[in-house]
Design an enzyme around this catalytic site. Structure first.
Site, PDB file in Angstrom:
ATOM      1  N   LEU A   9     -28.230 -96.318 -95.298  1.00  0.00           N
ATOM      2  CA  LEU A   9     -28.492 -97.347 -95.340  1.00  0.00           C
ATOM      3  C   LEU A   9     -27.322 -97.615 -96.643  1.00  0.00           C
ATOM      4  O   LEU A   9     -27.654 -97.822 -97.876  1.00  0.00           O
ATOM      5  CB  LEU A   9     -29.879 -97.940 -95.754  1.00  0.00           C
ATOM      6  N   SER A  10     -26.021 -98.378 -97.059  1.00  0.00           N
ATOM      7  CA  SER A  10     -25.562 -98.684 -98.001  1.00  0.00           C
ATOM      8  C   SER A  10     -26.251 -99.930 -98.302  1.00  0.00           C
ATOM      9  O   SER A  10     -25.400-100.066 -99.673  1.00  0.00           O
ATOM     10  CB  SER A  10     -24.157 -98.060 -98.261  1.00  0.00           C
ATOM     11  N   GLY A  11     -26.387-100.984 -97.927  1.00  0.00           N
ATOM     12  CA  GLY A  11     -26.443-102.269 -98.185  1.00  0.00           C
ATOM     13  C   GLY A  11     -25.074-103.001 -97.789  1.00  0.00           C
ATOM     14  O   GLY A  11     -24.964-104.004 -98.412  1.00  0.00           O
ATOM     15  N   VAL A  13     -22.905-104.345 -94.931  1.00  0.00           N
ATOM     16  CA  VAL A  13     -23.127-104.940 -93.128  1.00  0.00           C
ATOM     17  C   VAL A  13     -23.002-103.429 -92.163  1.00  0.00           C
ATOM     18  O   VAL A  13     -23.175-103.501 -90.429  1.00  0.00           O
ATOM     19  CB  VAL A  13     -21.861-105.849 -92.686  1.00  0.00           C
ATOM     20  N   ASP A  14     -21.906-102.373 -92.530  1.00  0.00           N
ATOM     21  CA  ASP A  14     -21.656-101.697 -91.209  1.00  0.00           C
ATOM     22  C   ASP A  14     -22.817-100.502 -91.197  1.00  0.00           C
ATOM     23  O   ASP A  14     -23.472-100.385 -89.921  1.00  0.00           O
ATOM     24  CB  ASP A  14     -20.553-100.698 -91.893  1.00  0.00           C
ATOM     25  N   SER A  15     -23.276-100.257 -92.505  1.00  0.00           N
ATOM     26  CA  SER A  15     -25.158 -99.153 -91.899  1.00  0.00           C
ATOM     27  C   SER A  15     -25.546-100.325 -91.438  1.00  0.00           C
ATOM     28  O   SER A  15     -26.620 -99.520 -90.606  1.00  0.00           O
ATOM     29  CB  SER A  15     -25.234 -98.380 -93.153  1.00  0.00           C
ATOM     30  N   CYS A 101     -16.911 -87.069-101.700  1.00  0.00           N
ATOM     31  CA  CYS A 101     -18.032 -87.663-101.038  1.00  0.00           C
ATOM     32  C   CYS A 101     -19.177 -87.604 -99.559  1.00  0.00           C
ATOM     33  O   CYS A 101     -19.984 -87.236-100.097  1.00  0.00           O
ATOM     34  CB  CYS A 101     -17.765 -89.310-101.999  1.00  0.00           C
ATOM     35  N   GLY A 125     -22.167 -95.308 -91.044  1.00  0.00           N
ATOM     36  CA  GLY A 125     -21.457 -97.070 -90.675  1.00  0.00           C
ATOM     37  C   GLY A 125     -20.137 -96.581 -91.041  1.00  0.00           C
ATOM     38  O   GLY A 125     -19.071 -97.770 -90.973  1.00  0.00           O
ATOM     39  N   CYS A 201     -16.479 -94.858-103.762  1.00  0.00           N
ATOM     40  CA  CYS A 201     -16.902 -94.890-103.396  1.00  0.00           C
ATOM     41  C   CYS A 201     -18.705 -94.756-104.277  1.00  0.00           C
ATOM     42  O   CYS A 201     -18.693 -93.861-104.728  1.00  0.00           O
ATOM     43  CB  CYS A 201     -17.229 -93.159-102.081  1.00  0.00           C
TER      44      CYS A 201
END
Length: 396
Positions: A9-11, A13-15, A101, A125, A201
């Site tokens: 979870l990157s914060g 919308v995609d993830s 990355c 994501g 990244c």
């Protein structure tokens, strides 16, 4: 037993939507946020403040009612990505931190943490897809372009292996970006309208010279403009005694010296610039904008040419050393003296171009049907069969 998936979870919308979809599909989902960067002094404004991102990731996990934790990978990130970047720039090459990355952090360090939490899979994501089939009694995984042509991120995953793909899920690969935002909005996820993150990244938008100045001191040098009429561009192709000699000729970059053009300005370090770059030269008064056609970090000279059609920008071939050839589809690996017709790209979002791979004793030549602009050492070339990414390599 439900299969367990750890979502990065990157914060964004995609993830967030990836996690939601997996939960809907009946997986046991855990959200993990990777903290990879501490130094805010080189980021521009608050484009990618990790605190805000981690907070958004936590709120998404709360909303989806999934367990959540943060892992600090900044040490590994510094060692494997940042230090590598400094080394590459110092040698006058232009690395691609996003590709690295994925290979070194998300699908290695992070994946190992996920598996230690009992995960069957890791999910991200990314806008790409995975296909699996059987060949000679063995499962083979295909890395496929995302369905959204504007968002396809397969290029960034061009260094993944069969082992990594076997454990990976790409839940949003079949969706278009507007569909992803719509799902997030319908589910009341805080990230629904959040802008896509820009820049490196995990680090966010950085001022590259300032970032590099932490290790690479500024040193003034000259900017030389090479005219389009330069005699070397007019030279006719020699007669070759072998195929490999021809590939080498088409793939070798031109070597310039100061006398090949005129001095038009001063720069503060050749290692801050990359081929094809137009911004940051601060040279005015030319009919067309100046583009970097080459950098010489030994002599600290930047060579430029006017206009995006300048002949110094173009070349038909490139070379990948043996140790830097990577096949996602190991079963299709070329043996010495074999060749393969492919579609290839030398940077993210570039349209795929027809090319032929030629495997020789020394490495792999990628010869394009049409000349390519700004082939850059240190970047990755990725080759495809239709929408499937077959392999990649570092441009030598």
């Amino acid at each position: 037993m439900k299969k367990r998936v750890v979502v990065g979870l990157s914060g964004g919308v995609d993830s967030s939507v990836a996690a939601y979809l997996l939960k809907e599909q009946g997986y046991d989902v855990i959200g993990l946020f990777m903290k990879n960067w501490h130094d805010d002094t080189v980021t521009i404004s608050d484009e990618c403040p990790w605190l805000e991102d981690s907070n958004d990731a936590m709120l998404v996990a709360e909303k989806l009612d999934i367990p959540f934790q943060t892992v600090d990978l900044s040490e590994e990130y510094k060692e494997r990505i940042v230090d590598y970047m400094f080394r590459e720039y110092q040698m006058g090459r232009t690395p691609n931190p996003d590709v690295l990355c994925n290979r070194e952090i998300k699908f290695d360090v992070f994946m190992k943490i996920a598996l230690s939490l009992g995960a069957d899979f890791v999910a991200t994501g990314h806008y790409c897809r995975k296909g699996t089939f059987e060949k000679d009694g063995q499962e083979i995984h295909k890395l496929l372009a995302g369905k959204d042509p504007n968002k396809d991120q397969s290029y960034f995953l061009c260094q993944l292996s069969q082992e990594q793909l076997a454990k990976t899920l790409f839940p949003i690969g079949e969706l278009l970006k507007p569909e992803v935002r719509k799902i997030a909005s319908e589910q009341g996820l805080i990230t629904a309208e959040k802008r896509d993150s820009q820049g490196l990244c995990f680090i966010g938008k950085v001022r590259l010279p300032e970032f590099l100045q932490q290790k690479l001191a500024p040193i003034d040098g000259v900017i030389v403009e090479v005219p389009a009429s330069f005699s070397e561009y007019k030279r006719s192709q020699p007669v070759f005694s072998s195929e490999e000699e021809k590939f080498k000729y088409l793939s070798t970059k031109r070597i310039y010296t100061k006398v090949d053009g005129k001095q038009v300005g001063i720069h503060h370090g050749a290692h801050y610039f990359t081929k094809g770059q137009r911004k940051g030269l601060a040279v005015g008064g030319t009919k067309e904008p100046l583009f970097v056609i080459d950098t010489d970090v030994e002599e600290n000279i930047i060579y430029t040419g006017q206009g995006k059609d300048h002949p110094g920008l173009y070349r038909r071939g490139l070379f990948v050393k043996n140790e830097e050839i990577h096949w996602v589809r190991e079963d299709l690996k070329l043996a010495e003296n074999e060749k393969m017709e492919v579609l290839a790209r030398i940077r993210y979002r570039q349209t795929l171009e027809k090319a032929i791979l030629h495997r020789t004793v020394s490495g792999l030549y990628v010869i394009f049907e049409n000349p390519q602009s700004a082939i850059t050492e240190g970047q990755f070339v990725a080759w495809y069969n239709g929408s499937e990414l077959l392999g990649s390599g570092v441009i030598s």
